[in-house]
Design a protein around this motif. Structure first.
Motif, PDB file in Angstrom:
ATOM      1  N   LYS A  47       1.171   3.968  -3.106  1.00 30.81           N
ATOM      2  CA  LYS A  47       0.748   5.355  -2.837  1.00 30.81           C
ATOM      3  C   LYS A  47       1.888   6.320  -3.147  1.00 30.81           C
ATOM      4  O   LYS A  47       1.678   7.394  -3.695  1.00 30.81           O
ATOM      5  CB  LYS A  47       0.292   5.500  -1.391  1.00 30.81           C
ATOM      6  CG  LYS A  47      -1.123   4.987  -1.194  1.00 30.81           C
ATOM      7  CD  LYS A  47      -1.680   5.306   0.172  1.00 30.81           C
ATOM      8  CE  LYS A  47      -3.163   4.955   0.228  1.00 30.81           C
ATOM      9  NZ  LYS A  47      -3.642   4.813   1.609  1.00 30.81           N
ATOM     10  N   THR A  90      -9.068   2.830  -9.067  1.00 27.62           N
ATOM     11  CA  THR A  90      -8.318   2.641  -7.824  1.00 27.62           C
ATOM     12  C   THR A  90      -7.785   1.209  -7.750  1.00 27.62           C
ATOM     13  O   THR A  90      -8.484   0.268  -8.116  1.00 27.62           O
ATOM     14  CB  THR A  90      -9.256   2.910  -6.616  1.00 27.62           C
ATOM     15  OG1 THR A  90      -9.731   4.258  -6.714  1.00 27.62           O
ATOM     16  CG2 THR A  90      -8.551   2.722  -5.288  1.00 27.62           C
ATOM     17  N   LYS A 117      -3.917   5.629  -6.690  1.00 28.24           N
ATOM     18  CA  LYS A 117      -4.995   5.585  -5.694  1.00 28.24           C
ATOM     19  C   LYS A 117      -5.130   4.137  -5.246  1.00 28.24           C
ATOM     20  O   LYS A 117      -5.274   3.237  -6.085  1.00 28.24           O
ATOM     21  CB  LYS A 117      -6.315   6.064  -6.311  1.00 28.24           C
ATOM     22  CG  LYS A 117      -6.445   7.570  -6.337  1.00 28.24           C
ATOM     23  CD  LYS A 117      -7.881   7.995  -6.576  1.00 28.24           C
ATOM     24  CE  LYS A 117      -8.256   7.755  -8.028  1.00 28.24           C
ATOM     25  NZ  LYS A 117      -9.677   7.995  -8.321  1.00 28.24           N
ATOM     26  N   GLU A 160       0.849  -1.199   0.000  1.00 25.34           N
ATOM     27  CA  GLU A 160       0.000   0.000   0.000  1.00 25.34           C
ATOM     28  C   GLU A 160       0.886   1.253   0.000  1.00 25.34           C
ATOM     29  O   GLU A 160       0.701   2.162  -0.807  1.00 25.34           O
ATOM     30  CB  GLU A 160      -0.921   0.001   1.230  1.00 25.34           C
ATOM     31  CG  GLU A 160      -1.831   1.220   1.255  1.00 25.34           C
ATOM     32  CD  GLU A 160      -2.608   1.355   2.576  1.00 25.34           C
ATOM     33  OE1 GLU A 160      -2.210   0.720   3.582  1.00 25.34           O
ATOM     34  OE2 GLU A 160      -3.594   2.098   2.579  1.00 25.34           O
TER      35      GLU A 160
END
Ligand code: TYD
Length: 197
Positions: A25, A83, A30, A21
Motif C-alpha cells: 500500500k 488489485t 491497490k 499489505e
C-alpha cells in the motif's frame, strides 16, 4: 497478482500478510487481504461452523471448498481491476490439511480444488516453514499432545511435498527467523518476480 501465504498453525502467516499489505500500500498499489476459511459473508458463516462443530474430514473439505468457491468470484473481480490480492491460506491448505493431514487422497483434493476455483492458482505462494515444536509453543499449546503433534507433522510434510512438486510457484521461507527478516525475504522475492514480468 495473487499472493498466498501458507504454513502450519503458528507459522506466522498473519503477521507476514499484514506486513506485506502495509508495504504494498505504501508503494501505492491497490491491495486486498482475505483469509480462508472465510473472506466473504457466506465464507465467514462457514468458518463459524468449522470452528464450532466437529465434522468428518469429507464434510470439512466440502465446507472449505464451498467457502473457497464464493471467495474466488470476488478474487477474480479484484484481479481484473488490477488489485493485488493477498490470501492468508488458499488451495494448498486443503491439500496439506485435508489431504496429507486427514488422509484424503491429495490428488483428489487437488481436483476438487480445481473444480471449486475454476482453475485459479496463486502466482506465488510463500510457505513459512516452522517445526511442530515451535508452532505449538507459539500457540501456547502443550507439546505433549501426541495427536496434534502427529497431525501437524503430517501437514508440514505435506506442504514440503507440494513445494517439491511446485518449485516455481512455492517459496519456502524459514519461519523461525525474526518477522522483519521474513518480510525482507518476501519483498525481495516479489521484486525479483516483478522484474521478470
Ligand atoms: P487459520 O485461521 O489460518 O488459523 P491460524 O491463523 O491459527 O493458522 O485457519 C484455521 C484452521 O483451518 C487451521 O487449523 C487450518 C484449517 N484449514 C484447513 O484445514 N484446510 C483449509 O483448506 C483451510 C483454508 C484451513
Amino acid at each position: 497478482m495473487l499472493i498466498t501465504f501458507e504454513g502450519i498453525d503458528g507459522a506466522g502467516k498473519t503477521t507476514q500478510v499484514n506486513l506485506l499489505e502495509g508495504y504494498l500500500k505504501e508503494k501505492g498499489l491497490k491491495v486486498v487481504v482475505r483469509r480462508e476459511p472465510g473472506g466473504t459473508e457466506v465464507g465467514e458463516k462457514i468458518r463459524e461452523i468449522l470452528i464450532r462443530e466437529r465434522v468428518n474430514p469429507k464434510a470439512e473439505l466440502f465446507l472449505l471448498l464451498a467457502s473457497r468457491s464464493e471467495l474466488v468470484e470476488e478474487i477474480r473481480s479484484f484481479l481484473a481491476e488490477g488489485t493485488v490480492v493477498i490470501l492468508d491460506r488458499f488451495v494448498d491448505s486443503s491439500v496439506a490439511y485435508q489431504g496429507f493431514g486427514r488422509g484424503i487422497d491429495p490428488s483428489l483434493v487437488e481436483k476438487l480444488n480445481e473444480f471449486a476455483t475454476g482453475g485459479l492458482k496463486p502466482d506465488v505462494t510463500f510457505y513459512l516453514d516452522v517445526g511442530v515444536d515451535v508452532a505449538l509453543e507459539r500457540k501456547g499449546k502443550a507439546k505433549d499432545r501426541f495427536e496434534e503433534r502427529e497431525f501437524l507433522e503430517k501437514v508440514r510434510q505435506g506442504y514440503l511435498e507440494i513445494a517439491r512438486r511446485e518449485k516455481e510457484r512455492f517459496v519456502i521461507v524459514d519461519g523461525t527467523l525474526p518477522p522483519d527478516e521474513v518480510h525482507r525475504i518476501v519483498v525481495l522475492e516479489l521484486e525479483k518476480r516483478w522484474m521478470r514480468c
